[in-house]
Design a protein around this motif. Structure first.
Motif, mmCIF file in Angstrom:
data_model
loop_
_atom_site.group_PDB
_atom_site.id
_atom_site.type_symbol
_atom_site.label_atom_id
_atom_site.label_comp_id
_atom_site.label_asym_id
_atom_site.label_seq_id
_atom_site.Cartn_x
_atom_site.Cartn_y
_atom_site.Cartn_z
ATOM 1 N N ARG A 33 52.313 47.592 43.028
ATOM 2 C CA ARG A 33 52.766 46.466 43.870
ATOM 3 C C ARG A 33 52.137 45.149 43.411
ATOM 4 O O ARG A 33 52.790 44.112 43.384
ATOM 5 C CB ARG A 33 52.471 46.738 45.337
ATOM 6 N N ALA A 34 50.868 45.187 43.041
ATOM 7 C CA ALA A 34 50.206 43.978 42.550
ATOM 8 C C ALA A 34 50.839 43.506 41.247
ATOM 9 O O ALA A 34 51.069 42.306 41.048
ATOM 10 C CB ALA A 34 48.706 44.230 42.353
ATOM 11 N N ALA A 35 51.142 44.456 40.363
ATOM 12 C CA ALA A 35 51.733 44.105 39.067
ATOM 13 C C ALA A 35 53.084 43.434 39.230
ATOM 14 O O ALA A 35 53.461 42.587 38.405
ATOM 15 C CB ALA A 35 51.852 45.351 38.196
ATOM 16 N N ALA A 36 53.793 43.748 40.291
ATOM 17 C CA ALA A 36 55.102 43.124 40.524
ATOM 18 C C ALA A 36 54.980 41.607 40.640
ATOM 19 O O ALA A 36 55.907 40.873 40.282
ATOM 20 C CB ALA A 36 55.749 43.705 41.782
ATOM 21 N N HIS A 37 53.829 41.118 41.101
ATOM 22 C CA HIS A 37 53.615 39.666 41.211
ATOM 23 C C HIS A 37 53.444 39.004 39.842
ATOM 24 O O HIS A 37 53.502 37.778 39.733
ATOM 25 C CB HIS A 37 52.388 39.362 42.076
ATOM 26 N N LEU A 38 53.238 39.809 38.818
ATOM 27 C CA LEU A 38 53.053 39.284 37.459
ATOM 28 C C LEU A 38 54.331 39.347 36.620
ATOM 29 O O LEU A 38 54.348 38.866 35.486
ATOM 30 C CB LEU A 38 51.942 40.070 36.745
ATOM 31 N N GLN A 39 55.387 39.943 37.164
ATOM 32 C CA GLN A 39 56.648 40.074 36.429
ATOM 33 C C GLN A 39 57.144 38.710 35.952
ATOM 34 O O GLN A 39 57.173 37.750 36.709
ATOM 35 C CB GLN A 39 57.733 40.717 37.303
ATOM 36 N N GLY A 40 57.502 38.636 34.690
ATOM 37 C CA GLY A 40 58.085 37.422 34.124
ATOM 38 C C GLY A 40 57.101 36.312 33.821
ATOM 39 O O GLY A 40 57.508 35.241 33.365
ATOM 40 N N LEU A 41 55.817 36.532 34.059
ATOM 41 C CA LEU A 41 54.827 35.497 33.782
ATOM 42 C C LEU A 41 54.334 35.617 32.335
ATOM 43 O O LEU A 41 54.308 36.712 31.768
ATOM 44 C CB LEU A 41 53.662 35.613 34.769
ATOM 45 N N PRO A 42 53.938 34.499 31.732
ATOM 46 C CA PRO A 42 53.617 34.492 30.295
ATOM 47 C C PRO A 42 52.193 34.938 29.953
ATOM 48 O O PRO A 42 51.440 34.212 29.319
ATOM 49 C CB PRO A 42 53.850 33.029 29.918
ATOM 50 N N LEU A 43 51.807 36.129 30.375
ATOM 51 C CA LEU A 43 50.480 36.643 30.028
ATOM 52 C C LEU A 43 50.312 36.701 28.508
ATOM 53 O O LEU A 43 51.214 37.152 27.803
ATOM 54 C CB LEU A 43 50.295 38.055 30.562
ATOM 55 N N GLN A 44 49.145 36.287 28.043
ATOM 56 C CA GLN A 44 48.850 36.382 26.616
ATOM 57 C C GLN A 44 47.915 37.537 26.288
ATOM 58 O O GLN A 44 47.943 38.049 25.172
ATOM 59 C CB GLN A 44 48.233 35.070 26.128
ATOM 60 N N ALA A 45 47.063 37.908 27.249
ATOM 61 C CA ALA A 45 46.118 39.009 27.021
ATOM 62 C C ALA A 45 45.631 39.539 28.355
ATOM 63 O O ALA A 45 45.632 38.833 29.361
ATOM 64 C CB ALA A 45 44.932 38.545 26.183
ATOM 65 N N ILE A 46 45.215 40.799 28.326
ATOM 66 C CA ILE A 46 44.584 41.441 29.477
ATOM 67 C C ILE A 46 43.194 41.864 29.045
ATOM 68 O O ILE A 46 43.034 42.588 28.053
ATOM 69 C CB ILE A 46 45.386 42.673 29.950
ATOM 70 N N LEU A 47 42.186 41.389 29.773
ATOM 71 C CA LEU A 47 40.808 41.817 29.536
ATOM 72 C C LEU A 47 40.428 42.760 30.661
ATOM 73 O O LEU A 47 40.696 42.479 31.838
ATOM 74 C CB LEU A 47 39.859 40.618 29.523
#
Length: 152
Positions: A33-47
């Protein structure tokens, strides 16, 4: 600069060591559910923290988003890290769209410090809470809280 702070999902209460605790089934759903808020956003990296529950959280996010960028485990994203110490590492990063997957009390302390400029107002971060911070510079007191999502 946009920084997302995600606390890991609900984890089992016990394991041989704190770092070995796994997500529960409910924790996995929280993270989806939390990840759904990140859909379509321009993430460059996950630490991500080296703790098992954080690595599992990051993997769920990666799969949910279909994220193909770098997912990097870093030793300084642990519960007791001092936000000032973390800034030494974050200042070296070139990305402008970064997700950190980590733990309390660190995640709340870092978010509060970046927004307020002091440590007396940590962000309230339940399991799988996601904070979105925006600012021209990644520095204490110079970021704005653009969103704070808690699991249902």
């Amino acid at each position: 600069m946009r920084l997302w702070l995600l606390r890991h999902g609900e984890a089992e209460p016990k394991a041989r060591a704190d770092a070995e605790r796994n997500l529960t089934d409910a924790g996995r759903l929280e993270v989806e559910r939390a990840a759904a808020h990140l859909q379509g956003l321009p993430l460059q990296a996950i630490l991500v923290s080296p703790y098992q529950r954080a690595k599992q959280t990051a993997e769920i996010v990666r799969q949910t988003l279909g994220f193909t960028g770098p997912v990097e485990t870093v030793p300084w994203l642990t519960p007791e890290t001092d936000p000032a110490d973390a800034m030494l590492y974050l200042d070296r990063r070139a990305e402008q769209q970064l997700l950190l997957v980590t733990h309390q009390p660190f995640v709340g302390a870092l978010g509060g410090w970046l927004v307020s400029g002091h440590r007396e107002s940590p962000l309230p971060m339940a399991t799988a809470s996601l904070a979105e911070l925006d600012g021209e510079y990644l520095a204490a007191g110079l970021m704005q809280l653009a969103g704070l999502h808690h699991p249902d």
